[in-house]
Design an enzyme around this catalytic site. Structure first.
Site, PDB file in Angstrom:
ATOM      1  N   GLU A 103       0.930  -1.150  -0.045  1.00 19.93           N
ATOM      2  CA  GLU A 103      -0.024  -0.072   0.084  1.00 19.93           C
ATOM      3  C   GLU A 103       0.903   1.294  -0.221  1.00 19.93           C
ATOM      4  O   GLU A 103       1.944   1.409   0.764  1.00 19.93           O
ATOM      5  CB  GLU A 103      -0.765  -0.241   1.178  1.00 19.93           C
TER       6      GLU A 103
ATOM      7  N   LYS B 235      -9.288   3.314  -2.606  1.00 19.15           N
ATOM      8  CA  LYS B 235      -9.581   2.362  -1.612  1.00 19.15           C
ATOM      9  C   LYS B 235     -10.807   3.002  -1.121  1.00 19.15           C
ATOM     10  O   LYS B 235     -11.300   3.884  -1.015  1.00 19.15           O
ATOM     11  CB  LYS B 235      -8.612   2.642  -0.390  1.00 19.15           C
TER      12      LYS B 235
ATOM     13  N   CYS C  12      -5.678  -3.438   1.704  1.00 22.28           N
ATOM     14  CA  CYS C  12      -5.292  -3.500   3.127  1.00 22.28           C
ATOM     15  C   CYS C  12      -6.698  -3.871   4.145  1.00 22.28           C
ATOM     16  O   CYS C  12      -7.214  -4.791   3.963  1.00 22.28           O
ATOM     17  CB  CYS C  12      -4.917  -2.078   3.450  1.00 22.28           C
TER      18      CYS C  12
ATOM     19  N   LEU D 252      22.101   0.863  31.762  1.00 23.08           N
ATOM     20  CA  LEU D 252      21.879  -0.362  32.041  1.00 23.08           C
ATOM     21  C   LEU D 252      21.769  -0.670  33.556  1.00 23.08           C
ATOM     22  O   LEU D 252      22.886  -0.638  34.172  1.00 23.08           O
ATOM     23  CB  LEU D 252      22.984  -1.481  31.447  1.00 23.08           C
ATOM     24  N   SER D 253      20.721  -0.704  34.159  1.00 24.70           N
ATOM     25  CA  SER D 253      20.531  -0.754  35.355  1.00 24.70           C
ATOM     26  C   SER D 253      20.580  -2.378  36.169  1.00 24.70           C
ATOM     27  O   SER D 253      20.768  -2.335  37.450  1.00 24.70           O
ATOM     28  CB  SER D 253      19.203  -0.329  35.970  1.00 24.70           C
ATOM     29  N   GLY D 254      20.443  -3.212  35.404  1.00 26.69           N
ATOM     30  CA  GLY D 254      20.567  -4.887  36.041  1.00 26.69           C
ATOM     31  C   GLY D 254      19.045  -5.334  36.326  1.00 26.69           C
ATOM     32  O   GLY D 254      19.135  -6.202  36.913  1.00 26.69           O
TER      33      GLY D 254
END
Length: 694
Positions: free
Chosen positions: A45, A114, A175, A355-357
């Site tokens: 589309e 459409k 669609c 990254l905090s764990g």
């Protein structure tokens, strides 16, 4: 007369307004289709401009450039001797339509607008387009002069028509028309159309893929026929990821299918099928004696055959089994593909993640690692575009990724931002995971920055706030938590901009967020904290699904460091430790468990429940666990939290859309952000029901 036809459908990774790139991918798909012997090529589309142009559809430039691309397609030698079905917006009588343009040998056969627009969830098609509301009605469309010069046509048919070739008849759906209870393929099948096409921009949601497959199979089970489904692939510039799954079906069976997730920009799916199989199926099952009550479709005739005269020995495609991904696999693949598209098109050199764990940030890290796995696999399988893109991103034209861990070290920086309230356990969990995935890991202590901020406040006010554990008030306690979280956000962006510079390398990093959908529902995060980022791969995924995903990573990717992360209670670690141990937990702070919150979130968004209707549903489903008064307390608490914190959704990091109960107010959940948080009338109705029951 031949009776076997070879058809091609495709998944294309189109990018909104990338007319050069979109044209190139369309032409490549047509070239591949012809190489495979196809006489009909179907694309996704709005493939010429990209589906996600949004308010760019209002601009005349977008329409102009679409016709310029169409002109290039008509003129290309690659488009000769194959029927090409492409998607673009078209203005007709000053009304904008989402259309299919079907052409053959420099002649436009017709334009099909459409008829049934998608206007729910993430879909806003009524904002930019009008539906063609006249079934089986056709008008003349006056072509722009640039197209007339190529086709030598002044007008072409515009409307709800079908294409009649020498050997068969083809009808279009677009669609959402497949999802509608009055799908056009039903009437088309009754009128003798044998091949249905569907050009789609259907985006990924967890557990959704089988819906498409079942609809396509059902469409041809009911009335027979061949169904071609094309779809967009990739991130075309927004929160959505289009996951491909191009397919071809006949008489209720899938006979050819494409990948659901892939880094291939162009994937063409072909099938050779026998038209007599359709006719035999319909002759026995579909009641040919039934009268067709509607006006017949106007057939646009073309002197072209999809079949060859001598095709007796041509093998036909047989049914294939569709193996669906598990939700855990979908999380590992979909957001990873989305991140890769975003990275390679953004011009940045990689990602940075605080990254905090914990489960959330670890999930974001694992998705980046999964992205690296897919990149290495794609290069190994000969994907030249992925190789070219990764060489450009890392700034090394001789580089060839082979090991996901080594690639992760080039593309991904993680940092643990410790404070005096952080535990050694979380520090070690973050360090171990970073080592296993190969990220460039940094340890940063934020205490100096926190004290500097508090020092400025104290210098101005003469006051120094205290945590609750040290005798401070609730307001002091919250402010002290928030300043830590916000400083982490500032430092994340500082390091994202300069850490490569400090290493003598070029480029900057995109900051990744890691707030899950459940926390966003209640606003359980600090506004402008380290959950504020450039993009967030898990912002549409529930905590429950994330835990399942990490368990999958332990088994599939051998990331054993995740075991300890899964066993640890979720915590923000923003309050003082007791004897070196964490006493603050997320679920205690929220007043409910993540599993309870997932149920509430689905009732609020998907089932459209307000406080009273949610209470009525939960007293039944939770009757074995909670009393009516306990249910009432939880419902009230959720709606207070939701309404107090709703303003945070106006600033939430753009997230991968993975579930239909996402709270992102910018695109998906259009609700106010200023509420009467007392909900006096609604809560009184709940209290009256509790009084009756108890």
């Amino acid at each position: 007369m031949g009776r076997k036809v070879t058809l091609a459908t495709c998944s294309l990774n189109q990018w909104a307004l990338d007319f050069d790139g979109n044209l190139g991918r369309i032409l490549k798909s047509i070239e591949i289709a012809k190489q495979k012997g196809a006489k009909y090529r179907l694309g996704p589309e709005l493939e010429i401009c990209g589906y996600g142009c949004a308010d760019h559809f209002y601009e005349s430039d977008t329409l102009l450039h679409c016709f310029q691309v169409l002109k290039s397609l008509l003129e290309s030698p690659l488009t000769q001797d194959i029927i090409c079905d492409v998607g673009m917006p078209v203005m007709h009588h000053n009304v904008r339509y989402n259309c299919r343009v079907i052409f053959l040998n420099k002649k436009i056969l017709f334009i099909r607008p459409k008829m049934l627009l998608a206007n729910y969830g993430n879909n806003r098609e009524f904002r930019w387009f009008s539906p063609w509301s006249r079934p089986r009605y056709v008008e003349e469309y006056f072509l722009p002069r640039m197209i007339q010069d190529v086709t030598e046509q002044s007008t072409v048919p515009f409307g709800d028509v079908v294409l009649s070739t020498i050997d068969t008849c083809i009808g279009s759906e677009i669609c959402a028309e497949l999802w509608n209870p009055r799908s056009p393929h039903v009437d088309m099948g009754l009128d003798g159309i044998e091949i249905f096409t569907n050009s789609s921009a259907s985006y990924h949601e967890l557990r959704k893929a089988d819906h498409r497959v079942n609809l396509v199979k059902s469409a041809t089970t009911k009335s027979g026929g061949i169904y071609m489904f094309a779809n967009q692939r990739g991130c075309d510039g927004d929160r959505l990821y289009y996951d491909g799954c191009a397919m071809i079906a006949i008489n209720g069976d899938i006979v050819a299918r494409g990948a659901q997730f892939s880094l291939e920009d162009v994937e063409v799916v072909t099938a050779t099928l026998d038209l007599e199989d359709v006719r035999s199926y319909r002759g026995e099952r579909c009641h040919p004696h039934m009268e067709y009550e509607h006006k017949p479709y106007q057939r646009i005739k073309t002197d072209f055959s999809l079949s060859d005269c001598d095709d007796r020995c041509l093998p036909t495609h047989q049914p294939v089994e569709w193996i669906f991904h598990t939700p855990e696999e979908e999380i590992s693949l979909g957001p990873a593909c989305w991140l890769w598209d975003y990275l390679r098109r953004s011009g940045q050199a990689g990602f940075l993640l605080p990254l905090s764990g914990g489960v959330d940030s670890s999930s974001s890290a694992c998705i980046v690692y999964s992205m690296c796995v897919q990149i290495c696999q794609a290069v190994e399988h000969g994907n030249c575009q992925v190789l070219e893109d990764v060489q450009r991103v890392v700034g090394d034209s001789s580089y060839r990724p082979q090991d996901p861990r080594e690639l992760c070290g080039r593309l991904f920086t993680t940092c643990y931002m410790a404070s005096e309230n952080s535990s050694e356990d979380t520090r070690n969990r973050a360090k171990d995971l970073a080592a296993q995935i190969g990220s460039n890991h940094l340890n940063i202590n934020i205490d100096m920055a926190v004290k500097a901020m508090l020092g400025i406040f104290s210098m101005v006010t003469g006051k120094w706030p205290q945590f609750r554990a040290n005798g401070g008030s609730a307001r002091e306690n919250l402010a002290l938590q928030n300043v830590q979280a916000r400083i982490r956000m500032v430092l994340a962006y500082l390091f994202a901009q300069l850490c490569l510079w400090a290493q003598g390398k070029t480029g900057g990093l995109l900051v990744l967020g890691s707030a899950n959908v459940d926390e966003s529902l209640t606003g359980y995060f600090t506004k402008y904290d380290c959950s504020s980022a450039d993009i967030n791969p898990i912002g549409g995924v529930s905590k429950t699904d994330l835990k399942g995903f990490l368990e999958y990573c332990v088994k599939r990717l051998q990331l054993t460091s995740l075991i300890g992360i899964l066993e640890a209670p979720p915590t923000a670690e923003l309050e003082p430790l007791t004897d070196g141990k964490v006493v603050q937990t997320d679920e205690a702070d929220m007043g409910m468990t993540y599993s309870e919150l997932s149920v509430i979130g689905r009732l609020r968004k998907i089932s459209k429940c307000g406080p009273y209707s949610m209470f009525c549903k939960l007293i039944s489903s939770w009757k074995d666990t909670f009393s009516p008064s306990q249910v009432a307390t939880k419902v009230k608490h959720f709606f207070r939290m939701y309404s107090i914190n709703r303003h945070k959704m106006t600033t939430v990091t753009p997230s991968y859309h993975a579930d239909s109960y996402g709270p992102d107010d910018n695109r998906f959940d259009l609700r106010p952000f200023l509420y009467n948080t007392r909900w006096s009338w609604q809560f009184r109705c709940i209290d009256n029901e509790v009084a009756k029951m108890e």
